[in-house]
Write a protein that holds these residues in place. Structure first.
Motif, PDB file in Angstrom:
ATOM      1  N   ASN A   1       0.791  -1.288  -0.012  1.00 64.43           N
ATOM      2  CA  ASN A   1       0.085   0.065   0.071  1.00 64.43           C
ATOM      3  C   ASN A   1       0.832   1.326  -0.174  1.00 64.43           C
ATOM      4  O   ASN A   1       0.341   2.313  -0.643  1.00 64.43           O
ATOM      5  CB  ASN A   1      -0.931   0.177   1.329  1.00 64.43           C
ATOM      6  CG  ASN A   1      -2.160  -0.832   1.248  1.00 64.43           C
ATOM      7  OD1 ASN A   1      -2.371  -1.435   0.065  1.00 64.43           O
ATOM      8  ND2 ASN A   1      -2.588  -1.431   2.300  1.00 64.43           N
ATOM      9  N   GLU A   2       1.983   1.225   0.828  1.00 67.03           N
ATOM     10  CA  GLU A   2       2.702   2.532   0.713  1.00 67.03           C
ATOM     11  C   GLU A   2       3.307   2.619  -0.559  1.00 67.03           C
ATOM     12  O   GLU A   2       3.598   3.697  -0.918  1.00 67.03           O
ATOM     13  CB  GLU A   2       3.883   2.284   1.837  1.00 67.03           C
ATOM     14  CG  GLU A   2       5.083   3.373   1.618  1.00 67.03           C
ATOM     15  CD  GLU A   2       6.295   3.467   2.806  1.00 67.03           C
ATOM     16  OE1 GLU A   2       7.206   4.007   2.792  1.00 67.03           O
ATOM     17  OE2 GLU A   2       6.094   2.301   3.604  1.00 67.03           O
ATOM     18  N   PHE A   3       3.914   1.573  -1.026  1.00 67.22           N
ATOM     19  CA  PHE A   3       4.336   1.464  -2.609  1.00 67.22           C
ATOM     20  C   PHE A   3       3.490   2.062  -3.538  1.00 67.22           C
ATOM     21  O   PHE A   3       3.833   3.017  -4.261  1.00 67.22           O
ATOM     22  CB  PHE A   3       4.907   0.126  -2.969  1.00 67.22           C
ATOM     23  CG  PHE A   3       5.434   0.222  -4.522  1.00 67.22           C
ATOM     24  CD1 PHE A   3       6.641   0.910  -4.864  1.00 67.22           C
ATOM     25  CD2 PHE A   3       4.876  -0.501  -5.625  1.00 67.22           C
ATOM     26  CE1 PHE A   3       6.980   0.507  -5.981  1.00 67.22           C
ATOM     27  CE2 PHE A   3       5.191  -0.465  -6.727  1.00 67.22           C
ATOM     28  CZ  PHE A   3       6.343   0.057  -6.992  1.00 67.22           C
TER      29      PHE A   3
ATOM     30  N   VAL B   1       2.993   5.615  -3.093  1.00 61.28           N
ATOM     31  CA  VAL B   1       4.298   6.772  -3.646  1.00 61.28           C
ATOM     32  C   VAL B   1       4.037   6.709  -5.106  1.00 61.28           C
ATOM     33  O   VAL B   1       4.274   7.670  -5.617  1.00 61.28           O
ATOM     34  CB  VAL B   1       5.288   6.021  -3.322  1.00 61.28           C
ATOM     35  CG1 VAL B   1       6.806   6.817  -3.957  1.00 61.28           C
ATOM     36  CG2 VAL B   1       5.704   6.174  -1.952  1.00 61.28           C
ATOM     37  N   CYS B   2       3.489   5.572  -5.848  1.00 62.55           N
ATOM     38  CA  CYS B   2       3.380   5.619  -7.422  1.00 62.55           C
ATOM     39  C   CYS B   2       2.540   6.517  -7.635  1.00 62.55           C
ATOM     40  O   CYS B   2       2.698   7.374  -8.722  1.00 62.55           O
ATOM     41  CB  CYS B   2       3.150   4.286  -7.693  1.00 62.55           C
ATOM     42  SG  CYS B   2       4.451   2.943  -7.534  1.00 62.55           S
ATOM     43  N   LEU B   3       1.325   6.625  -6.778  1.00 62.27           N
ATOM     44  CA  LEU B   3       0.304   7.356  -7.230  1.00 62.27           C
ATOM     45  C   LEU B   3       0.720   8.966  -7.146  1.00 62.27           C
ATOM     46  O   LEU B   3       0.472   9.974  -7.879  1.00 62.27           O
ATOM     47  CB  LEU B   3      -0.852   7.313  -6.242  1.00 62.27           C
ATOM     48  CG  LEU B   3      -2.011   6.221  -6.574  1.00 62.27           C
ATOM     49  CD1 LEU B   3      -3.062   5.991  -5.526  1.00 62.27           C
ATOM     50  CD2 LEU B   3      -2.568   6.303  -7.824  1.00 62.27           C
ATOM     51  N   ALA B   4       1.476   9.103  -5.972  1.00 61.31           N
ATOM     52  CA  ALA B   4       1.957  10.670  -5.924  1.00 61.31           C
ATOM     53  C   ALA B   4       2.824  11.155  -6.975  1.00 61.31           C
ATOM     54  O   ALA B   4       2.694  12.272  -7.319  1.00 61.31           O
ATOM     55  CB  ALA B   4       2.762  10.675  -4.404  1.00 61.31           C
ATOM     56  N   GLN B   5       3.667  10.149  -7.422  1.00 58.02           N
ATOM     57  CA  GLN B   5       4.550  10.494  -8.376  1.00 58.02           C
ATOM     58  C   GLN B   5       3.910  10.806  -9.794  1.00 58.02           C
ATOM     59  O   GLN B   5       4.110  11.986 -10.586  1.00 58.02           O
ATOM     60  CB  GLN B   5       5.687   9.480  -8.618  1.00 58.02           C
ATOM     61  CG  GLN B   5       6.753   9.380  -7.606  1.00 58.02           C
ATOM     62  CD  GLN B   5       7.650   8.065  -8.124  1.00 58.02           C
ATOM     63  OE1 GLN B   5       7.351   7.055  -8.026  1.00 58.02           O
ATOM     64  NE2 GLN B   5       8.827   8.274  -7.910  1.00 58.02           N
TER      65      GLN B   5
ATOM     66  N   LEU C   1      -4.448  12.601  -3.457  1.00 58.43           N
ATOM     67  CA  LEU C   1      -4.125  11.614  -2.701  1.00 58.43           C
ATOM     68  C   LEU C   1      -5.209  11.731  -1.336  1.00 58.43           C
ATOM     69  O   LEU C   1      -5.444  10.824  -0.827  1.00 58.43           O
ATOM     70  CB  LEU C   1      -2.810  12.010  -2.200  1.00 58.43           C
ATOM     71  CG  LEU C   1      -1.550  11.400  -2.999  1.00 58.43           C
ATOM     72  CD1 LEU C   1      -0.187  11.730  -2.688  1.00 58.43           C
ATOM     73  CD2 LEU C   1      -1.805  10.036  -3.271  1.00 58.43           C
ATOM     74  N   GLU C   2      -5.518  13.171  -1.152  1.00 61.13           N
ATOM     75  CA  GLU C   2      -6.334  13.218   0.180  1.00 61.13           C
ATOM     76  C   GLU C   2      -7.768  12.233  -0.211  1.00 61.13           C
ATOM     77  O   GLU C   2      -8.422  11.864   0.721  1.00 61.13           O
ATOM     78  CB  GLU C   2      -6.586  14.568   0.555  1.00 61.13           C
ATOM     79  CG  GLU C   2      -5.625  15.241   1.122  1.00 61.13           C
ATOM     80  CD  GLU C   2      -5.816  16.688   1.594  1.00 61.13           C
ATOM     81  OE1 GLU C   2      -6.406  17.415   0.887  1.00 61.13           O
ATOM     82  OE2 GLU C   2      -4.928  17.256   2.266  1.00 61.13           O
TER      83      GLU C   2
ATOM     84  N   LEU D   1      -0.426  13.488   3.642  1.00 57.95           N
ATOM     85  CA  LEU D   1       0.552  14.132   3.946  1.00 57.95           C
ATOM     86  C   LEU D   1       1.766  13.309   4.354  1.00 57.95           C
ATOM     87  O   LEU D   1       3.015  13.848   3.797  1.00 57.95           O
ATOM     88  CB  LEU D   1       0.337  14.845   5.239  1.00 57.95           C
ATOM     89  CG  LEU D   1      -0.870  15.964   5.126  1.00 57.95           C
ATOM     90  CD1 LEU D   1      -1.094  16.621   6.299  1.00 57.95           C
ATOM     91  CD2 LEU D   1      -0.016  17.195   4.303  1.00 57.95           C
ATOM     92  N   ASP D   2       1.611  11.879   4.717  1.00 56.48           N
ATOM     93  CA  ASP D   2       2.700  11.197   4.924  1.00 56.48           C
ATOM     94  C   ASP D   2       3.487  10.777   3.520  1.00 56.48           C
ATOM     95  O   ASP D   2       4.761  10.776   3.643  1.00 56.48           O
ATOM     96  CB  ASP D   2       2.059  10.096   5.728  1.00 56.48           C
ATOM     97  CG  ASP D   2       3.307   9.113   5.942  1.00 56.48           C
ATOM     98  OD1 ASP D   2       4.423   9.137   6.579  1.00 56.48           O
ATOM     99  OD2 ASP D   2       3.332   7.575   5.781  1.00 56.48           O
ATOM    100  N   VAL D   3       2.810  10.375   2.540  1.00 56.05           N
ATOM    101  CA  VAL D   3       3.243   9.799   1.572  1.00 56.05           C
ATOM    102  C   VAL D   3       3.947  11.166   0.609  1.00 56.05           C
ATOM    103  O   VAL D   3       5.052  10.724   0.397  1.00 56.05           O
ATOM    104  CB  VAL D   3       2.194   9.394   0.504  1.00 56.05           C
ATOM    105  CG1 VAL D   3       2.732   9.086  -0.939  1.00 56.05           C
ATOM    106  CG2 VAL D   3       1.557   8.070   0.845  1.00 56.05           C
ATOM    107  N   ILE D   4       3.389  12.215   0.663  1.00 60.10           N
ATOM    108  CA  ILE D   4       3.761  13.336  -0.006  1.00 60.10           C
ATOM    109  C   ILE D   4       5.213  13.752   0.706  1.00 60.10           C
ATOM    110  O   ILE D   4       6.166  13.845   0.118  1.00 60.10           O
ATOM    111  CB  ILE D   4       2.969  14.643   0.059  1.00 60.10           C
ATOM    112  CG1 ILE D   4       1.798  14.609  -0.812  1.00 60.10           C
ATOM    113  CG2 ILE D   4       3.719  15.895  -0.246  1.00 60.10           C
ATOM    114  CD1 ILE D   4       2.332  14.313  -2.448  1.00 60.10           C
ATOM    115  N   GLY D   5       5.288  13.778   2.095  1.00 59.77           N
ATOM    116  CA  GLY D   5       6.467  14.073   2.856  1.00 59.77           C
ATOM    117  C   GLY D   5       7.653  12.955   2.547  1.00 59.77           C
ATOM    118  O   GLY D   5       8.804  13.505   2.377  1.00 59.77           O
TER     119      GLY D   5
END
Length: 338
Positions: A62-64, A67-71, A86-87, A96-100
């Protein structure tokens, strides 16, 4: 590791868990894009990973995914756009965690707004800039987009810009910010404060492999006069043995007429199955059988010998292309033969 929570894992441990979850076939594809030391570290970590709980595996995946979505969102519309989407997808805290994590460790590439601009518009935008500025900008573009711009530059500037890209190593964030500011960049505040590695020989090779043949030839001839060692380094990387798949059957047959059979057998010892098939399909059945038997009876071969044999064949391909006896399909103006 079975009892460890996802938050307590290192980046290396998370990467190992992700690769285990993806399975050997997908992981092998990822390994092709990693450095040798990264592969060694990951292989060791995977070997040391005894068991992983389903919950930890799900958290890592899920974290991966986040991050892919954010990129993707950042590339489409910047940090603000990414945060907003993302929100909606992950919730405010997780977004906010992923963006950070992304901005702290993965570096957002500058000039993203330019990467989505038409090459013709971008050319009008930067053609009057200093060659070093053009080289800096092109280093951040994809090879196809950069190739179109290099091809459209005046001949006297093409080699100059190519040379500057090849010799570029590290660029100060302050310089990048200033260029982005002049170009009304929307991403200048996102540049990571560590020095950013850009350009280099690989970057100019990607561009030259994409431009039309006449532009490539002009740039290489100029570099051979001004920077012969650099030109030699670029030429060695421009066409590797596996790129023989870019040739049609008639071109492969023409190349094989000028290749020594003993060199071919050694070269194919280190080739993948797809390349081997492309070669054997363009040999007579008798000759193909003979080459296969030579490969079998010669036993183990040093990698150095394989690379030297492959380079001989690559040199033959380049010579025949220079003589216009074959065409390498690389984009640009090579699709249509007059």
């Amino acid at each position: 590791m079975a009892k460890e929570k996802e938050a307590s894992l290192t980046g290396l441990q998370k990467a190992a868990i992700l690769l285990i979850a993806l399975g050997p076939e997908r992981s092998a594809l990822i390994f092709k894009h990693l450095k040798e030391e990264e592969i060694e570290d990951l292989t060791l970590e995977i070997a040391n990973t005894r068991s992983v709980t389903p919950q930890v595996k799900e958290d890592v995946i899920n974290e991966f995914y986040g991050v892919c979505l954010a990129q993707q969102y950042i590339a489409e519309g910047g940090i603000g756009y990414a945060k907003e989407l993302l929100e909606k997808a992950l919730g405010s805290e997780k977004a906010l965690d992923v963006i950070g994590k992304l901005t702290a460790s993965l570096q957002v590439r500058p000039f993203e707004f330019i990467r989505k601009t038409e090459a013709s518009q971008l050319l009008n935008f930067i053609q009057d800039e200093h060659p070093q500025t053009i080289a800096l900008i092109l280093s951040y573009l994809n090879p196809g987009q950069a190739a179109l711009i290099v091809s459209a530059l005046p001949p006297d500037r093409q080699a100059d810009v190519a040379k500057r890209i090849a010799m570029m190593d590290r660029t100060s964030p302050d310089v990048i910010k200033e260029v982005e500011k002049v170009l009304e960049s929307k991403l200048s505040s996102l540049v990571n404060q560590d020095y950013t590695i850009i350009g280099g020989v690989d970057a100019v090779v990607d561009i030259l492999n994409t431009v039309d043949r006449s532009t490539e030839k002009h740039i290489m001839e100029t570099l051979e006069i001004d920077e012969p060692e650099l030109a030699d380094e670029i030429r060695k990387k421009m066409f590797v043995f596996e790129d023989i798949l870019l040739l049609d059957d008639r071109a492969i047959q023409r190349v094989l007429r000028d290749v020594d059979n003993s060199d071919l057998a050694v070269a194919l010892k280190g080739a993948n199955e797809e390349v081997q098939n492309a070669i054997f399909n363009n040999l007579s059945k008798r000759l193909a059988l003979m080459i296969r038997e030579d490969m079998e009876f010669m036993g183990p071969v040093r990698m150095k010998d394989v690379e030297e044999a492959q380079q001989k064949i690559v040199n033959t391909i380049r010579r025949l292309e220079d003589a216009s006896e074959i065409v390498i399909s690389r984009g640009g103006g090579d699709e249509i033969i007059v």
